[in-house]
Design a protein around this motif. Structure first.
Motif, mmCIF file in Angstrom:
data_model
loop_
_atom_site.group_PDB
_atom_site.id
_atom_site.type_symbol
_atom_site.label_atom_id
_atom_site.label_comp_id
_atom_site.label_asym_id
_atom_site.label_seq_id
_atom_site.Cartn_x
_atom_site.Cartn_y
_atom_site.Cartn_z
ATOM 1 N N UNK A 1 -2.563 7.735 -4.590
ATOM 2 C CA UNK A 1 -1.973 6.572 -3.951
ATOM 3 C C UNK A 1 -2.107 5.350 -4.849
ATOM 4 N N UNK A 2 -1.587 4.232 -4.373
ATOM 5 C CA UNK A 2 -1.644 3.002 -5.165
ATOM 6 C C UNK A 2 -1.571 1.796 -4.240
ATOM 7 N N UNK A 3 -2.182 0.711 -4.689
ATOM 8 C CA UNK A 3 -2.071 -0.576 -4.008
ATOM 9 C C UNK A 3 -1.640 -1.607 -5.041
ATOM 10 N N UNK A 4 -0.633 -2.398 -4.684
ATOM 11 C CA UNK A 4 -0.118 -3.444 -5.570
ATOM 12 C C UNK A 4 -0.424 -4.800 -4.948
ATOM 13 N N UNK A 5 -1.210 -5.629 -5.624
ATOM 14 C CA UNK A 5 -1.498 -6.992 -5.168
ATOM 15 C C UNK A 5 -0.419 -7.920 -5.723
ATOM 16 N N UNK A 6 0.236 -8.669 -4.837
ATOM 17 C CA UNK A 6 1.354 -9.528 -5.212
ATOM 18 C C UNK A 6 0.839 -10.924 -5.519
ATOM 19 N N UNK A 7 1.146 -11.410 -6.721
ATOM 20 C CA UNK A 7 0.806 -12.780 -7.105
ATOM 21 C C UNK A 7 2.121 -13.526 -7.315
ATOM 22 N N UNK B 1 0.840 -1.202 0.000
ATOM 23 C CA UNK B 1 0.000 0.000 0.000
ATOM 24 C C UNK B 1 0.872 1.247 0.000
ATOM 25 N N UNK B 2 0.619 2.148 -0.942
ATOM 26 C CA UNK B 2 1.243 3.472 -0.963
ATOM 27 C C UNK B 2 0.126 4.475 -0.675
ATOM 28 N N UNK B 3 0.134 5.046 0.543
ATOM 29 C CA UNK B 3 -0.959 5.912 0.991
ATOM 30 C C UNK B 3 -0.432 7.321 1.226
ATOM 31 N N UNK B 4 -1.097 8.293 0.607
ATOM 32 C CA UNK B 4 -0.617 9.673 0.630
ATOM 33 C C UNK B 4 -1.484 10.518 1.557
ATOM 34 N N UNK B 5 -0.833 11.211 2.495
ATOM 35 C CA UNK B 5 -1.501 12.125 3.416
ATOM 36 C C UNK B 5 -0.859 13.508 3.275
ATOM 37 N N UNK B 6 -1.471 14.564 3.860
ATOM 38 C CA UNK B 6 -0.941 15.917 3.635
ATOM 39 C C UNK B 6 0.551 16.071 3.916
ATOM 40 N N UNK B 7 1.045 15.452 4.984
ATOM 41 C CA UNK B 7 2.456 15.620 5.324
ATOM 42 C C UNK B 7 3.176 14.291 5.470
ATOM 43 N N UNK B 8 2.642 13.256 4.814
ATOM 44 C CA UNK B 8 3.221 11.935 5.035
ATOM 45 C C UNK B 8 2.922 11.014 3.859
ATOM 46 N N UNK B 9 3.903 10.183 3.516
ATOM 47 C CA UNK B 9 3.697 9.047 2.618
ATOM 48 C C UNK B 9 3.857 7.790 3.461
ATOM 49 N N UNK C 1 -6.927 8.392 -6.781
ATOM 50 C CA UNK C 1 -6.708 9.794 -6.404
ATOM 51 C C UNK C 1 -7.392 10.107 -5.071
ATOM 52 N N UNK C 2 -6.678 10.768 -4.182
ATOM 53 C CA UNK C 2 -7.241 11.197 -2.899
ATOM 54 C C UNK C 2 -7.094 12.689 -2.744
#
Length: 579
Positions: free
Chosen positions: A296-302, A218-226, A290-291
């Motif tokens: 952000x992005x989520x990568x599912x691993x197979x 999970x790549x989650x983007x917040x105002x002052x944080x990744x 988009x947030x």
């Protein structure tokens, strides 16, 4: 880190003694690796069949089983895979990398994706790789180095050893973050996505995710944080967080790798990345979102190599395992597997198809996407964007004379209707639906406009499942539960009273959680005459459950209790996943 000097560096790799050129496969055909090894005299047919039997039990790549069984050497396998892919093979026991070649490929990339530069001459870089199907890596190298790339296939285990010798130990994630943070402060996302520090950082993140058995990144983007988190065994864990200004660059790099529109940041996008991590084929399903603070992005691993496709290893009781095997031998009918997203439904279906896989029958799978490659199965991916839908492919598949069909998901009325039609015309259909338990699957089919008389005529069994975390075998300890803990199980408390249960103390191997890996718990509803009569009478899902339990169905909770008694999982895990 500069590459370590290598004795004899710069000398051309010695060539093996010339052998008669093997007869190639017919033009346009992809000859199976087992057939290549047979033609080369490295295998016998009996050894091919033995390896296929092991693959049906345990999954994985057929070549791995050839070597594990001692049927051929790793060098024989590498040469056959190279021929199959149209690549030359190289023996790293003798080949010595040139320092100039090593300098053209970053150490992080070399470690993460298993690539070793060998020679640099005339604008062409010769590299050793361990996965013959990893063409995208060669393209990435061509782009990042500006050189023509020639791939040569090597034994994967020896390749990893030679990469460590050439580049030293892998760079830490913290160091990769620091380099990227300092390099892209003033660059826009598109430029930063192509910069070496960002490429190295994303490679490190993905490599660590695969190594730690993550199912999602999970790549989650917040105002002052990744924030970057891995999902391991169903739980999320946060890793070192890069500075917030790296978020656009990392997401843009993910888009570049998955062929998405890097300029589109207002709409969600879906894509796919195919990689080879430590010479293992790994697919990543990418979803961007988009947030308000950024994309952000989520990568599912197979990771196909990490999955066991053996019915005996799924967590079934002996009776349930025998029942599932019987279902694989049905001449016609529908078998449904149900559960929430990420509950292991596809793995169970593939284990069943593995058990049914035989040269005397034809099996076609229709999936979105194809998750595991199994030799002997015809596998077709769905692509709704160009009209390749489940229903459309299913109708075409019925004209391919199959015996058994796997439908990745019955999600609409048309797909349900075609699945019923396939069953009525003498095919066995395996499919998934999204419901909470086995009896609710009947209600779901009714919602999809399948008539009750068609359900009773075609439906043979429903398998509901959940995944629970397995107690870590390295730090496992036993205890006798107190009454307070047992009372949380309600009516099932007497089943564990006086029993010795297991828990994990926490160690490095399980990241101090006490759990490592997961196991499945099941309820298997075999559709009998009483169940069919209840469906025709319009009985509720609750009544169907009562009838199924009276007929011997073990519920998800009872299956979980059995897993606790066996020491495979804990009371907390079963309570979290069952009612």
């Amino acid at each position: 880190m500069s590459p370590a000097p290598t004795p004899g560096a710069g000398a051309p790799a010695p060539k093996a003694a010339a052998k008669p050129a093997p007869k190639p496969a017919p033009r346009g055909a992809r000859e199976l690796v087992g057939q290549i090894l047979k033609r080369r005299g490295a295998l016998k047919e009996s050894q091919v069949q033995a390896a296929l039997a092991e693959q049906r039990k345990h999954g994985g790549l057929i070549g791995q089983h050839f070597v594990a069984l001692g049927s051929c050497s790793a060098k024989d396998l590498a040469a056959a895979l190279a021929e199959q892919a149209g690549l030359e093979s190289v023996d790293l026991e003798f080949a010595k990398p040139q320092p100039a070649a090593l300098e053209r490929v970053d150490a992080t990339l070399a470690h993460a994706f298993g690539v070793l530069p060998l020679e640099l001459a005339g604008g062409k870089l010769v590299v050793a790789i361990g996965d013959p199907l990893n063409v995208s890596l060669l393209e990435d190298l061509r782009f990042s180095t500006g050189l023509e790339i020639e791939g040569r296939l090597a034994d994967a285990e020896l390749l990893r050893k030679r990469v460590r010798e050439a580049y030293g130990e892998e760079q830490s994630l913290a160091a990769a973050i620091a380099q990227a943070a300092g390099a892209v402060k003033d660059a826009d996302a598109k430029q930063a996505a192509q910069s070496a520090p960002v490429v190295r950082l994303l490679n490190s993140i993905l490599h660590r995710a695969i190594r730690d058995r993550a199912s999602d990144v999970h790549f989650e983007v917040f105002p002052n944080e990744l924030r970057i988190r891995y999902r391991v065994d169903g739980a999320l864990y946060e890793i070192e967080s890069p500075p917030a200004h790296l978020a656009p660059a990392l997401v843009a790099r993910i888009k570049v790798m998955s062929d998405l529109d890097i300029a589109e940041t207002k709409l969600p996008q879906d894509g796919r990345i195919q990689l080879s991590i430590d010479s293992r084929p790994v697919d990543l399903r990418v979803a961007t979102l988009p947030g308000i603070s950024g994309e952000g992005a989520v990568l599912r691993v197979l990771d196909r190599s990490a999955v066991s496709l053996d019915l005996a290893n799924l967590g079934l009781s002996k009776v349930e395992s025998e029942l599932l095997y019987e279902l694989t031998q049905l001449p016609h009918g529908i078998v449904l597997v149900t559960g929430p997203t990420g509950s292991g439904k596809t793995t169970t279906l593939y284990a069943m198809l593995n058990a049914a896989n035989d040269p005397s029958i034809k099996i076609i799978t229709v999936e979105d996407p194809v998750e595991y490659d199994i030799e002997g199965l015809v596998q077709v991916p769905i692509n709704d964007e160009i009209g390749v839908s489940y229903a459309r492919v299913l109708r075409t598949a019925l004209r391919q004379d199959p015996d058994k069909i796997l439908v990745g998901e019955i999600r609409d009325k048309e797909t349900a209707a075609v699945a019923v039609e396939a069953s009525l015309t003498g095919h066995t259909v395996f499919a998934t639906v999204h419901t909470n338990d086995a009896p609710s699957a009947v209600t779901r089919l009714l919602d999809l406009a399948v008539e009750p008389f068609l359900i009773t005529a075609t439906l043979e069994a429903i398998i509901a499942q959940r995944l629970v975390r397995r107690v870590c075998s390295n730090c496992r300890a036993e205890f006798e539960p107190d009454e307070e803990l047992l009372m949380e199980l309600g009516n099932e408390a007497p089943l564990l009273r006086g029993a010795r249960l297991a828990y994990g103390k926490g160690c490095e191997q399980c990241f101090h959680t006490g759990y490592k890996g997961r196991t499945a718990i099941y309820e298997v509803l075999r559709v009998d005459e009483r169940t069919r009569a209840a469906v025709l009478a319009g009985e509720s899902a609750a009544r169907l459950r009562e009838i199924a339990v009276a007929s011997g169905m073990r519920t998800l909770r009872k299956s979980g209790i059995e897993a606790i008694r066996d020491g495979r999982t804990t009371i907390e895990e079963v309570l979290r996943e069952t009612l």
